[in-house]
Design a protein around this motif. Structure first.
Motif, short mmCIF file in Angstrom:
data_model
loop_
_atom_site.label_atom_id
_atom_site.label_comp_id
_atom_site.label_asym_id
_atom_site.label_seq_id
_atom_site.Cartn_x
_atom_site.Cartn_y
_atom_site.Cartn_z
N LEU A 48 0.89 -1.17 -0.05
CA LEU A 48 -0.01 -0.06 0.11
C LEU A 48 1.00 1.17 -0.02
O LEU A 48 0.97 2.01 0.96
N LYS A 49 1.45 1.52 -1.18
CA LYS A 49 2.53 2.58 -1.40
C LYS A 49 1.96 3.77 -1.90
O LYS A 49 2.68 4.88 -1.94
N TRP A 50 0.66 4.06 -2.40
CA TRP A 50 0.20 5.29 -3.15
C TRP A 50 0.42 6.34 -1.96
O TRP A 50 -0.06 6.16 -0.70
N ASN A 51 0.66 7.57 -2.31
CA ASN A 51 0.65 8.82 -1.58
C ASN A 51 0.66 9.97 -2.57
O ASN A 51 0.97 10.04 -3.83
N GLN A 52 0.50 11.17 -2.02
CA GLN A 52 0.57 12.34 -2.58
C GLN A 52 1.23 13.69 -1.78
O GLN A 52 1.10 13.80 -0.55
N ALA A 53 2.29 14.17 -2.32
CA ALA A 53 3.21 15.06 -1.69
C ALA A 53 2.00 16.45 -1.53
O ALA A 53 1.30 16.80 -2.46
N LEU A 54 2.19 16.99 -0.29
CA LEU A 54 1.67 18.24 -0.17
C LEU A 54 2.55 19.53 -0.39
O LEU A 54 3.70 19.49 0.14
N GLU A 55 1.63 20.74 -0.76
CA GLU A 55 2.49 21.73 -1.27
C GLU A 55 3.17 22.31 0.34
O GLU A 55 4.24 22.88 0.00
N THR A 56 2.62 22.06 1.26
CA THR A 56 3.18 22.40 2.73
C THR A 56 4.10 21.66 3.12
O THR A 56 4.57 21.84 4.29
N VAL A 66 3.31 14.40 3.33
CA VAL A 66 2.52 13.55 2.42
C VAL A 66 1.06 13.32 2.93
O VAL A 66 0.76 13.66 4.03
N LEU A 67 0.07 13.13 1.85
CA LEU A 67 -1.30 13.19 2.25
C LEU A 67 -1.79 11.94 3.15
O LEU A 67 -2.30 12.09 4.39
N VAL A 68 -0.95 10.83 3.08
CA VAL A 68 -1.12 9.51 3.85
C VAL A 68 0.08 9.05 4.68
O VAL A 68 0.80 8.80 4.10
N GLY A 69 -0.43 8.97 5.93
CA GLY A 69 0.72 8.38 6.74
C GLY A 69 1.17 6.99 6.51
O GLY A 69 0.03 6.48 5.85
#
Length: 177
Positions: free
Chosen positions: A142-150, A153-156
Motif C-alpha cells: 500500500l504505497k500510494w501517496n501524494q506530496a503536499l504543497e506545505t 504527504v497526504l497519507v501516513g
C-alpha cells in the motif's frame, strides 16, 4: 466460537499529517477457538472482505478499493491466522499471527484483552475481546501517496488496527438458529 461484532479491523492512516481517518470493514467472518483453562492453546482465524471497507465517504472508499490501495478486484480477502497465543496479564493476551493483505503475508502481534464471558438473554454463551496493533502499510504494498504543497504527504505510513470482537459459542449458535 464464531466472531461477530460491530467492527473488526479499523484502519486509521494519518491524513494531511494532522488527522486520522477512521473506517471499518462491514463483512467478515472468523473463528476463535478459546481454551478457557489454557489460553495459550487458543487460536484465531479471520477472513475480511476487503470491498466492504467503509470510512463514511464514498469517494474515499472507492479510492481505497482501487489498485492504489486494497485492489479489491485482485485481492478481495484479507486474512489473519494466529500462530501463537501468550498470556500477557490476568486478562491480557498477546496473539501472534500471519496477516495477509494484497497477497503479502507478514507477522503481526495483537495486544488483546479478554473482556469476559457470559450468557446473553437468548442463552448463547459469548466471549468479548478487544485488541490493537499497528502496521506499516508499505510492507503490504500500500504505497500510494501524494506530496503536499506545505510539505509532508497526504497519507501516513502507520496504520492503527483496533478490534472489538464478540464470539458466540458454536453449540449455542446452533441452538439459536
Amino acid at each position: 466460537m464464531r466472531a461477530t461484532g460491530h467492527r473488526y479491523l479499523l484502519p486509521r492512516p494519518q491524513r494531511l499529517v494532522i488527522s486520522k481517518v477512521r473506517g471499518s470493514f462491514r463483512k467478515f467472518s472468523g473463528t476463535v477457538s478459546l481454551d478457557e483453562q489454557e489460553p495459550t492453546a487458543s487460536s484465531v482465524s479471520v477472513r475480511i472482505e476487503a470491498p466492504s471497507i467503509d470510512t463514511g465517504v464514498q469517494q474515499r472508499d472507492e479510492h481505497l478499493r482501487s489498485p492504489d490501495f486494497f485492489d479489491v478486484e485482485k485481492f478481495p480477502l484479507i486474512t489473519f491466522e494466529s500462530t501463537k497465543v501468550e498470556k500477557s496479564s490476568d486478562n491480557g493476551l498477546r496473539v501472534t499471527g500471519k496477516l495477509t493483505l494484497r497477497d503479502v503475508t507478514r507477522e503481526v502481534v495483537l495486544e488483546a484483552e479478554q473482556l469476559g464471558i457470559g450468557k446473553d438473554p437468548w442463552g448463547n454463551i459469548k466471549a468479548a475481546f478487544e485488541a490493537k496493533t499497528s502496521i506499516d502499510r508499505r510492507e503490504f504494498g500500500l504505497k500510494w501517496n501524494q506530496a503536499l504543497e506545505t510539505g509532508g504527504v497526504l497519507v501516513g505510513e502507520k496504520i492503527e488496527i483496533s478490534l472489538e470482537v464478540q464470539a458466540i459459542k458454536a453449540q449455542s449458535a446452533e441452538k439459536a438458529a
